[in-house]
Design an enzyme around this catalytic site. Structure first.
Site: not given
Length: 158
Positions: A21, A52, A57
């Site tokens: 993120w 991930d 993001y």
């Protein structure tokens, strides 16, 4: 690094994953792409195989950077990304307004949760392009929403 099976897929993933993120820069004051790539490489070098990310993001920036970082190391990672948080439609459920790109005409960028099969297909195609890969190991919904029947969402994911 310990690993665990990813469901019944036959894929083994590290028990520690790298969440990307912050690599997207949104809400974190931007991102230094060289530092981000170095961080991904360091994680892989230390046994982290699960990475991930998500299209939301940094509005795709995280996926682009992850794609560059793993370009020559794709076979060393279990790549996870998501679908469902979109800015290209007002369909689904309105989730939040964000100033991710600065003020729009309404002062915020509207983010909706939309899991209609057509939207999932579009998001998947765009993620594959941004990541520069031919497959994603774990594709998941970011959030659930109530306007698309879950059977339609799951049918498309399968």
């Amino acid at each position: 690094m310990q690993t665990r099976p990813l469901g019944e897929s036959g894929i083994e993933a590290s028990v520690v994953g790298l969440g990307a993120w912050a690599i997207g820069g949104w809400m974190w004051g931007g991102t230094d792409e060289a530092d981000a790539v170095d961080a991904v490489h360091a994680a892989i070098d230390h046994g982290v195989t699960l990475i991930d990310t998500a299209p939301i993001y940094g509005l795709g920036l995280s996926e682009q950077i992850i794609g560059r970082a793993i370009r020559d190391r794709r076979d060393e990672v279990v790549l996870a990304t998501k679908c469902g948080m979109v800015t290209n439609t007002t369909k689904g459920e309105h989730k939040i307004n964000s100033t991710i790109l600065g003020a729009s005409e309404t002062g915020h960028l509207a983010i909706h949760i939309h899991l209609h099969p057509e939207s999932i297909r579009h998001e998947l195609e765009m993620s594959l392009l941004r990541l520069g890969v031919d497959h994603i190991d774990l594709y998941q919904t970011h959030w659930q929403e109530s306007t698309t029947p879950i059977a339609e969402t799951m049918g498309e994911l399968m």
